[in-house]
Enzyme design. Structure first.
Site, short mmCIF file in Angstrom:
data_model
loop_
_atom_site.label_atom_id
_atom_site.label_comp_id
_atom_site.label_asym_id
_atom_site.label_seq_id
_atom_site.Cartn_x
_atom_site.Cartn_y
_atom_site.Cartn_z
N ASN A 193 0.86 -1.18 0.00
CA ASN A 193 0.00 0.00 0.00
C ASN A 193 0.90 1.23 0.00
OD1 ASN A 193 0.76 0.62 2.73
ND2 ASN A 193 -0.87 -0.74 3.48
N LEU A 194 0.31 2.41 -0.10
CA LEU A 194 1.12 3.61 -0.28
C LEU A 194 2.05 3.86 0.90
CD1 LEU A 194 1.76 6.03 -2.09
CD2 LEU A 194 -0.03 7.30 -0.88
N SER A 195 1.57 3.66 2.13
CA SER A 195 2.43 3.93 3.28
C SER A 195 3.59 2.95 3.33
CB SER A 195 1.62 3.86 4.58
OG SER A 195 1.06 2.58 4.76
N GLU A 196 3.35 1.68 3.01
CA GLU A 196 4.44 0.69 2.96
C GLU A 196 5.42 1.05 1.85
OE1 GLU A 196 1.92 -3.26 4.43
OE2 GLU A 196 1.95 -2.68 2.31
N ASP A 263 -6.09 -7.59 0.63
CA ASP A 263 -6.19 -9.03 0.36
C ASP A 263 -6.99 -9.29 -0.90
OD1 ASP A 263 -4.79 -9.45 2.70
OD2 ASP A 263 -6.54 -10.02 3.88
#
EC number: 2.7.1.167
Length: 480
Positions: A193-196, A263
């Site tokens: 995801n964007l934060s990761e 998921d």
């Protein structure tokens, strides 16, 4: 017409951290005398596959032949998790070990989470050569391998698994965890995801250009074929190692819950690739699936039929119809969505001729046993057959409207037979409730509910209140 692959021919192996998501539901009507916390009277337990198990369930919902592998304890929690997984069509190939199965326990009252307790210890010591060999033997049987990393230790040697996939030329997709993407070197694709993604690539300020450049750099540095960045309300970006980026806008019309959306995305991509569709087309399908799943409540899955309807521009009902008075056809249509959302359905029935405090208390207690309460109401003719020609006092429409006005009641539906047995079989509730001095064997529909794994619960009525007593007081008053 959009091309929806035949997912039924695809075989996907999910490897990762499996865990049991356990929910305790109950009423909280008082504070503890021991501490300033509510006392929850637990009424029911809801067990669901979590972690990699939820990914596998998402694949199976699309019709993919899915195998789940990982590590779990040799304990009762693993048995519960296995039953939950297999009941959803997933093949269980999880290796038992000496550690305890990971459990995430949530205590809820009226769908409000009060506390979460995690029972877990790292699995690193058990992800040994034997485990790597065990999982490697499964890889060749599948079209795609999906690695679901929740940093619990099952994938602490993920490099070895990726190498097995590469040597057998089997696509390997990774849902990554942490800020060290070098661990996933050589994977076909990762889906942060964007934060990761920004934790590794640096701030991108939601700029398409910056995200594309950073994703391409990661592909080159770590030998990924592609990086798919999920960007919440901004949609998603697919960046292959060579070629232009694909930026897809978010498609959700209404967002109710983003739980498990990641998921759903990686599951849809894996299903597409395993079905011999292009990575770009698989990503477009995943974006449609993400738009559908965030319109559902709680951790949910998307079926192939739902995906096909949405992909062809047809209306897909993401949330059940408004609560209230419904006919049987509308109720059953709503239930297909409710059950897909893994919501617990409670059902009760009665005449409910003169609503009194006993009814209200009873229905509130019934509602606390699940997420959705359905009240089936005898029509006027059946009430007369059961209670006599003077009854009902109130017509069916009035009785249903009053019930629908109670906050505890979700749906009110009429039935014409003397018993609701047929309707109960059609609804197939998780919990069938009856009030009063009954034996379970005397309750209409109990056989079906028990046979399908549900519960039959008898609740006490509030003393001093009944329709007969109310009518007697009215008659006595009118004769004075």
């Amino acid at each position: 017409m959009a091309n929806i692959p035949d997912f039924g021919k695809a075989k996907v192996l999910v490897i990762g951290d499996v865990m049991l998501d356990r929910f305790w539901h109950g009423s909280a009507t008082r504070m503890s005398p021991e501490a300033p916390v509510p006392v929850v009277n637990v009424g029911e337990v809801d067990d669901r596959p979590g972690g990699a198990g939820n990914v596998a369930v998402n694949l199976a919902a699309l019709g993919v032949s899915t195998t789940l592998s990982g590590l779990a304890g040799d304990d009762e929690h693993a048995n519960v998790l296995r039953r939950a997984v297999e009941s959803r069509g997933v093949r269980w190939s999880v290796m038992p070990c000496a550690a305890e199965t990971i459990v995430k326990l949530r205590v809820l009252s009226r769908n409000q989470q009060l506390i979460r307790m995690d029972f877990e210890a790292p699995f690193d010591d058990y992800a040994d050569d034997m485990f790597i060999q065990y999982v490697s033997n499964l890889i060749a049987e599948h079209d795609v391998v999906l690695l679901s990393d929740y940093a619990k230790g099952t994938l602490c040697r993920v490099e070895a698994l990726i190498e097995v996939c590469r040597s057998q030329k089997i696509p390997c997709l990774v849902d990554p965890k942490g800020s060290d993407f070098s661990r996933y070197r050589g994977a076909t694709m990762i889906t942060p995801n964007l934060s990761e993604f920004e934790a590794v690539a640096g701030p991108c300020e939601q700029s398409d250009t910056k995200i594309s450049a950073a994703a391409r750099a990661l592909c080159q540095e770590f030998e990924f074929d592609a990086v798919l960045v999920t960007r919440s309300e901004r949609g998603m970006t697919l960046q292959p190692r060579a070629g232009e980026a694909l930026h897809l806008p978010a498609l959700a019309k209404e967002v109710f819950d983003v739980t498990g959306a990641g998921d759903t995305v990686i599951s849809a991509v894996a299903a597409g690739i395993a079905s011999q569709t292009s990575l770009e087309h698989a990503t477009r399908l995943a974006n449609i699936a993400a738009g559908l799943v965030v319109g559902k409540v709680g951790t949910a899955s998307i079926s192939r039929d739902e995906l096909a309807l949405a992909a062809n521009g047809e209306s897909v009902v993401n949330v059940p119809p408004d609560f209230g008075v419904v006919d049987e056809t509308s109720l059953l249509a709503a239930l297909s969505q409710i059950k897909a959302n893994n919501q617990r359905v409670v059902m009760t029935n009665g005449c409910f001729d003169l609503l009194h405090p006993g009814h209200v208390s009873y229905l509130e207690s019934a509602s606390a046993l699940g997420d959705v309460l359905i009240v089936a109401v005898n029509d006027d003719a059946s009430v007369s057959r059961l209670k006599g020609p003077e009854r009902p006092v109130n017509a069916l429409s009035a009785r249903m409207e009053v019930l629908a006005g109670l906050r505890s009641v979700s749906y009110v539906v009429p039935f014409t037979e003397d018993t609701p047995a047929r309707l109960i079989e059609a609804v197939s509730p998780d919990v069938l409730v009856k009030g009063g001095d009954y034996a379970v064997a005397d309750i209409a529909g109990h056989e079906h509910v028990i046979a399908t794994g549900g519960e039959v619960i008898i609740l006490d009525f509030l003393e001093g209140h009944s329709t007969t007593a109310t009518l007697s007081r009215i008659n006595e008053s009118s004769s004075d």
